[in-house]
Design a protein around this motif. Structure first.
Motif, short mmCIF file in Angstrom:
data_model
loop_
_atom_site.label_atom_id
_atom_site.label_comp_id
_atom_site.label_asym_id
_atom_site.label_seq_id
_atom_site.Cartn_x
_atom_site.Cartn_y
_atom_site.Cartn_z
N ILE A 125 0.83 -1.21 0.00
CA ILE A 125 0.00 0.00 0.00
C ILE A 125 0.86 1.25 0.00
CG2 ILE A 125 -1.76 1.31 1.28
CD1 ILE A 125 -2.82 -1.26 -0.02
N LYS A 126 1.94 1.24 0.74
CA LYS A 126 2.78 2.44 0.87
C LYS A 126 3.42 2.86 -0.44
CE LYS A 126 6.29 4.65 3.72
NZ LYS A 126 5.41 5.80 4.01
N TYR A 127 3.79 1.89 -1.28
CA TYR A 127 4.56 2.22 -2.49
C TYR A 127 3.79 1.97 -3.80
CZ TYR A 127 8.62 2.63 0.57
OH TYR A 127 9.50 3.02 1.54
N ARG A 128 2.49 1.77 -3.73
CA ARG A 128 1.72 1.50 -4.95
C ARG A 128 1.55 2.77 -5.78
NH1 ARG A 128 -4.46 0.64 -2.59
NH2 ARG A 128 -4.67 2.68 -1.57
N GLU A 129 1.17 2.58 -7.06
CA GLU A 129 0.90 3.72 -7.93
C GLU A 129 -0.16 3.33 -8.95
OE1 GLU A 129 4.33 3.45 -11.32
OE2 GLU A 129 5.02 4.15 -9.36
N VAL A 130 -0.63 4.32 -9.72
CA VAL A 130 -1.69 4.09 -10.71
C VAL A 130 -1.07 3.94 -12.09
CG1 VAL A 130 -3.82 5.00 -11.73
CG2 VAL A 130 -3.29 5.48 -9.33
N ASP A 131 -1.50 2.90 -12.86
CA ASP A 131 -0.94 2.69 -14.19
C ASP A 131 -1.68 3.51 -15.26
OD1 ASP A 131 -3.29 1.38 -14.95
OD2 ASP A 131 -2.41 -0.63 -14.90
N GLU A 132 -1.28 3.34 -16.52
CA GLU A 132 -1.86 4.12 -17.62
C GLU A 132 -3.34 3.84 -17.84
OE1 GLU A 132 0.59 3.63 -21.17
OE2 GLU A 132 2.34 3.40 -19.89
N ASN A 133 -3.79 2.65 -17.40
CA ASN A 133 -5.21 2.30 -17.54
C ASN A 133 -6.04 2.73 -16.34
OD1 ASN A 133 -4.87 1.13 -20.04
ND2 ASN A 133 -4.57 -0.94 -19.22
N GLY A 134 -5.41 3.40 -15.38
CA GLY A 134 -6.11 3.86 -14.19
C GLY A 134 -6.24 2.79 -13.11
N GLN A 135 -5.53 1.66 -13.27
CA GLN A 135 -5.57 0.59 -12.27
C GLN A 135 -4.42 0.73 -11.29
OE1 GLN A 135 -5.61 -3.20 -14.51
NE2 GLN A 135 -7.59 -3.58 -13.58
N MET A 136 -4.66 0.27 -10.05
CA MET A 136 -3.59 0.28 -9.05
C MET A 136 -2.54 -0.77 -9.37
SD MET A 136 -3.39 2.41 -6.61
CE MET A 136 -4.37 3.79 -6.01
N SER A 137 -1.30 -0.39 -9.27
CA SER A 137 -0.20 -1.34 -9.45
C SER A 137 0.71 -1.24 -8.24
CB SER A 137 0.62 -1.01 -10.70
OG SER A 137 -0.10 -1.34 -11.86
N GLY A 138 1.08 -2.39 -7.72
CA GLY A 138 1.94 -2.41 -6.55
C GLY A 138 2.53 -3.79 -6.36
N GLY A 139 3.29 -3.93 -5.30
CA GLY A 139 3.94 -5.21 -5.03
C GLY A 139 5.44 -5.01 -4.91
N PRO A 140 6.20 -6.10 -4.79
CA PRO A 140 7.64 -6.00 -4.57
C PRO A 140 8.39 -5.19 -5.61
CG PRO A 140 6.89 -8.20 -4.11
CD PRO A 140 5.71 -7.48 -4.68
N MET A 141 7.98 -5.29 -6.90
CA MET A 141 8.74 -4.55 -7.92
C MET A 141 8.67 -3.03 -7.66
SD MET A 141 5.86 -6.17 -8.99
CE MET A 141 4.31 -5.98 -9.88
N ILE A 292 0.87 -7.96 -4.45
CA ILE A 292 0.40 -7.46 -5.76
C ILE A 292 -1.12 -7.29 -5.71
CG2 ILE A 292 0.26 -7.92 -8.24
CD1 ILE A 292 2.84 -9.58 -7.95
N ALA A 293 -1.81 -8.25 -5.06
CA ALA A 293 -3.27 -8.14 -4.89
C ALA A 293 -3.61 -7.11 -3.82
CB ALA A 293 -3.85 -9.50 -4.52
N SER A 294 -2.82 -7.09 -2.74
CA SER A 294 -3.07 -6.13 -1.65
C SER A 294 -3.02 -4.69 -2.14
CB SER A 294 -2.03 -6.32 -0.54
OG SER A 294 -2.13 -7.59 0.05
N ALA A 295 -2.16 -4.43 -3.12
CA ALA A 295 -2.00 -3.07 -3.64
C ALA A 295 -3.27 -2.54 -4.28
CB ALA A 295 -0.85 -3.03 -4.65
N ALA A 296 -4.18 -3.43 -4.70
CA ALA A 296 -5.43 -3.01 -5.33
C ALA A 296 -6.51 -2.65 -4.32
CB ALA A 296 -5.94 -4.12 -6.26
N ALA A 297 -6.25 -2.90 -3.02
CA ALA A 297 -7.26 -2.68 -1.98
C ALA A 297 -7.60 -1.20 -1.83
CB ALA A 297 -6.77 -3.24 -0.66
N LYS A 298 -8.89 -0.93 -1.63
CA LYS A 298 -9.35 0.43 -1.43
C LYS A 298 -9.20 0.77 0.05
CE LYS A 298 -12.83 3.49 -3.33
NZ LYS A 298 -14.12 3.61 -4.01
N THR A 299 -8.07 1.34 0.40
CA THR A 299 -7.78 1.63 1.81
C THR A 299 -6.81 2.81 1.91
OG1 THR A 299 -6.96 0.69 3.88
CG2 THR A 299 -5.84 -0.01 1.88
N LYS A 300 -6.84 3.47 3.06
CA LYS A 300 -5.91 4.56 3.32
C LYS A 300 -4.74 4.11 4.18
CE LYS A 300 -9.76 7.88 3.51
NZ LYS A 300 -10.51 8.77 4.43
#
Length: 468
Positions: A125-141, A292-300
């Motif tokens: 959650i701390k390091y995730r970002e939004v991709d070109e399609n407007g989807q959340m992307s996150g995870g170890p990478m 990778i799945a956790s990064a898509a969660a709707k949370t603050k």
């Protein structure tokens, strides 16, 4: 035939190197570090984590909270990728090759793995970002690149992530297990199963994370409950054998020769390797997939999602794998000479009053668990490809993934699991390096979150006293 045997021998040698002592120590050691630095969080905060999991998620309806799906849906997506062949086939394989003591080492790995899974969820959650399609992307990478500042390791993780999705957990092992289960239970030809599964995977995965999480939310909880009830029935009908089974698990974990009479040359090292290896294959703690799945969660809150992520390992290994393992051990099916799902099927058949019921509980459960694992890993691989190539590479990846699903049923089960083990281990390495490098971030986020909760609780009590 000789050629394939040689390939299998080479892969076994590689697997022995990848899953040698250094990786096992790193996996469990990372979990031990977070366990004690976070104050045994997997025990002290488990009630709070379960409360977050099962209570109404206000943040899912909060427009200010970033994310694509609810925290529960994100966990179901992560669980869809973990509750699969590892719980039925993996446990059976671990016990048949490593003895009953392998289950004990699965417990140890899972206990410390809960702390690792928590740390992964926080960083996702701390390091995730939004991709070109407007989807959340996150995870170890993302947390390796943005947090550690190492693009090379981040790319290596993403490459290995795609490999696991295409060659490991995501395709071959799961669809092979589905085809075997369909053949055992309903006598459906393998080729028919391959066509049906490929078509269903295509329909679900083309809808992206929202459709995947929607399917996972419906299938995962219901099938987990049905399977647990089936395993619980085996334990209830054989309750007198449970103390001996537990004694055998603990004894053979430390002295397999004494407990098993040196069966199949099993040693403590083999029991540990099989238990930890199959445990990681099942719950994926330390692998880096779940964030990778956790990064898509709707949370603050990174910490809140970390706690919810932690429950995934608890449900997967501490509950489901344990029940499967106990059923296998107390019925003695691990000594049957069978392999994979056949061992678990025999355990349920011999452990229940109606043998046919046991067959269907295991194999129908396996079919649904394996299917959800396929769609969950499709998403993981997609996010890794998006990191490597941008959104333009997603379409080709999905075509290759679907094609690999189609050929999965026709591969050797032994070969499937060796390949899966190798790429799993390679994926874990950069993730664990990232977790260790960012350990202070996890600890600081955790301390700040619980300090805030403590202060809010004090303020609430103070206001109540003033009113009174």
């Amino acid at each position: 035939m000789e050629f394939f045997k040689e390939i299998e021998n080479v892969l076994n040698s590689i697997n022995g190197i990848v899953w040698g002592a250094p990786l096992l120590i790193l996996l469990v050691g990372t979990g031990i570090y977070f366990t004690f630095k976070l104050g045994l969080l997997q025990i002290t905060k488990l009630p709070l984590a379960l409360k977050y999991l099962f209570s109404k998620d206000d943040e899912a309806d909060d427009e200010a909270a970033e994310g694509d799906v609810s925290s529960f849906a994100a966990l179901c997506t992560a669980l869809s990728a973990t509750i699969g062949t590892g719980n039925i086939v993996g446990v059976a394989t671990a016990i048949s090759t490593g003895g009953p003591g392998a289950l004990f080492w699965m417990w140890i790995a899972a206990f410390f793995g809960m702390a690792t899974k928590y740390a992964e969820g926080v960083l996702a959650i701390k390091y995730r970002e939004v991709d070109e399609n407007g989807q959340m992307s996150g995870g170890p990478m993302y947390y390796i690149e943005k947090g550690v500042g190492n693009k090379f390791l981040a790319k290596m993780f993403a490459i290995f992530g795609v490999a696991v999705a295409l060659l490991g957990i995501g395709t071959f092992g799961q669809v092979k297990s589905i085809s075997s289960a369909a053949k055992i239970s309903f006598n459906i030809p393998v080729v028919v199963t391959a066509i049906i599964v490929t078509a269903l995977v295509t329909l679900v995965t083309l809808g992206g994370i929202k459709r995947i999480s929607s399917v996972a939310e419906k299938i995962v909880p219901s099938m987990a409950i049905l399977y647990i009830l089936g395993a619980l029935m085996v334990l209830i009908f054989n309750y007198k054998a449970i103390p001996n089974a537990i004694n055998l698990i603990i004894t053979s974990a430390f002295n397999p020769k004494s407990a098993l009479g040196g069966t199949a040359g099993i040693t403590v090292a083999i029991a540990i390797q099989r238990g930890v290896g199959r445990g990681v294959f099942s719950n994926e703690a330390g692998l880096g997939s779940a964030p990778i799945a956790s990064a898509a969660a709707k949370t603050k809150s990174p910490v809140k999602q970390g706690l919810i992520s932690m429950t995934g390992t608890f449900i997967d290994t501490i509950i489901i794998c344990t029940m499967t393992g106990l059923a296998i051990i107390l019925t003695g099916s691990f000594n049957s000479g069978l392999e994979g799902a056949e061992i678990t099927t025999l355990a349920f058949q011999s452990g229940l009053p109606f043998a046919v019921l046991g067959k269907y509980v295991v194999n129908i459960g396996l079919i649904f668990f394996a299917f959800t694992t396929i769609i969950g890993w499709n998403y993981y691989g997609e996010r890794c490809i998006e990191y490597l190539t941008g959104v333009k590479g997603i379409k080709l990846y999905k075509i290759v993934f679907i094609a690999f699903v189609g050929i999965g049923p026709f591969l050797s089960l032994d070969l499937v699991f060796i390949i899966a083990d190798i790429v799993n281990g390679l994926m874990a390495l950069p993730n664990l390096v990232g977790l260790i490098a960012l350990r202070h971030v996890v600890i600081n986020e955790t301390n700040e979150y619980f300090k805030k909760i403590k202060n809010e609780s004090k303020d609430e009590k103070s206001s109540k006293l003033q009113i009174n």
